[in-house]
Write an enzyme that holds these catalytic residues in place. Structure first.
Site, PDB file in Angstrom:
ATOM      1  N   CYS A 196       0.839  -1.202   0.000  1.00  0.00           N
ATOM      2  CA  CYS A 196       0.000   0.000   0.000  1.00  0.00           C
ATOM      3  C   CYS A 196       0.873   1.252   0.000  1.00  0.00           C
ATOM      4  CB  CYS A 196      -0.917  -0.015   1.214  1.00  0.00           C
ATOM      5  SG  CYS A 196      -2.183   1.293   1.210  1.00  0.00           S
ATOM      6  N   CYS A 197       1.865   1.292   0.888  1.00  0.00           N
ATOM      7  CA  CYS A 197       2.784   2.429   0.933  1.00  0.00           C
ATOM      8  C   CYS A 197       3.533   2.584  -0.387  1.00  0.00           C
ATOM      9  CB  CYS A 197       3.795   2.253   2.067  1.00  0.00           C
ATOM     10  SG  CYS A 197       3.146   2.512   3.731  1.00  0.00           S
ATOM     11  N   CYS A 244       7.650   4.085   5.882  1.00  0.00           N
ATOM     12  CA  CYS A 244       6.672   3.895   4.813  1.00  0.00           C
ATOM     13  C   CYS A 244       7.319   3.430   3.524  1.00  0.00           C
ATOM     14  CB  CYS A 244       5.894   5.185   4.568  1.00  0.00           C
ATOM     15  SG  CYS A 244       6.902   6.541   3.957  1.00  0.00           S
ATOM     16  N   CYS A 276      -1.125   8.022   7.358  1.00  0.00           N
ATOM     17  CA  CYS A 276      -2.458   7.734   6.849  1.00  0.00           C
ATOM     18  C   CYS A 276      -3.404   7.364   8.002  1.00  0.00           C
ATOM     19  CB  CYS A 276      -2.397   6.585   5.847  1.00  0.00           C
ATOM     20  SG  CYS A 276      -1.485   6.985   4.340  1.00  0.00           S
ATOM     21  N   CYS A 320      -3.642   3.678   9.422  1.00  0.00           N
ATOM     22  CA  CYS A 320      -2.423   3.083   9.978  1.00  0.00           C
ATOM     23  C   CYS A 320      -1.761   3.956  11.039  1.00  0.00           C
ATOM     24  CB  CYS A 320      -1.428   2.790   8.857  1.00  0.00           C
ATOM     25  SG  CYS A 320      -2.052   1.646   7.599  1.00  0.00           S
TER      26      CYS A 320
END
Length: 243
Positions: free
Chosen positions: A119-120, A227, A201, A204
């Site tokens: 995702c990062c 990240c 985010c 998280c």
């Protein structure tokens, strides 16, 4: 692109500025031919306003890259606009993953629940790399007191294959950050008052308890501490690895 090896340039710059304070490192570095074209990357997080203020004083036209992951707190988005206007920053560039990348990697917005690294990667690292490819160096707000892999930070680092990183606040203490904010009457991120010491985010990031490491609220419950944007250039965190 500049000549000479990255490591040699970083070593030369560290030796040149080793006795300078953060503001002077930034002021002189932005004019130093050993760096070339430079940008500031900012999360507009809990401590970002310090470096943003320094840049606004030294060179307000410096390009500022702000990564909108499309999963940020609304408070962060509002704060980014507030700080940009208050400090008179004239070249803030909001960067994001493309619609195609979102549709391919995370169409239902749940990727962070089972693969935070992936995702990062597509929300932060890939969009940032696209923009950073236009520059010879970038400024970060990383500091030694943040712990982990940051404990040995120098003012200048090489980032293979073709860039340098500048960490003007590398040697600052937590107290220095707070004092600078107070002395310059800088706006605070609204989530700090709610216990968020390091802000990323929304899915998280969580508040930290008194005595906890400032980054304990990032990816809580996992071994992940970065990240991925500081692992560009051959050192990217592998998708699926909690490192």
């Amino acid at each position: 692109m500049l000549d000479d090896t990255l490591d040699a340039r970083a070593a030369r710059l560290n030796d040149r500025y080793k006795h300078h304070a953060a503001t002077e490192v930034l002021r002189r570095a932005l004019k130093d031919p050993d760096l070339g074209s430079t940008t500031l990357v900012s999360s507009f997080g809990s401590e970002s306003v310090v470096l943003l203020h320094m840049v606004s004083v030294v060179a307000p036209g410096t390009p500022v890259l702000f990564i909108d992951t499309m999963m940020l707190f609304q408070e962060t988005l509002d704060y980014q606009l507030e700080v940009t206007q208050k400090l008179g920053l004239t070249d803030v560039r909001v960067i994001r993953a493309t619609d195609k990348e979102v549709a391919l990697n995370d169409p239902d917005g749940t990727l962070h629940q089972f693969n935070t690294d992936a995702c990062c990667n597509f929300r932060k690292t890939v969009p940032l790399e696209r923009e950073l490819s236009k520059f010879d160096a970038w400024i970060t707000g990383r500091k030694r007191f943040q712990g982990g892999e940051r404990q040995e930070l120098e003012f200048f680092e090489s980032e293979a294959p073709s860039r340098l990183r500048i960490n003007p606040l590398a040697h600052w203490r937590k107290e220095d950050v707070q004092e600078y904010m107070a002395e310059n009457n800088l706006p605070r991120h609204p989530l700090v008052a709610k216990g968020y010491a390091s802000i990323g985010c929304a899915p998280c990031t969580s508040p930290v308890k008194p005595g906890e490491d400032p980054r304990a609220g990032r990816w809580r419950g996992s071994q992940k501490t970065e990240c991925g944007i500081h692992f560009i250039g051959g050192k990217m965190v592998r998708a699926g690895a909690n490192t």
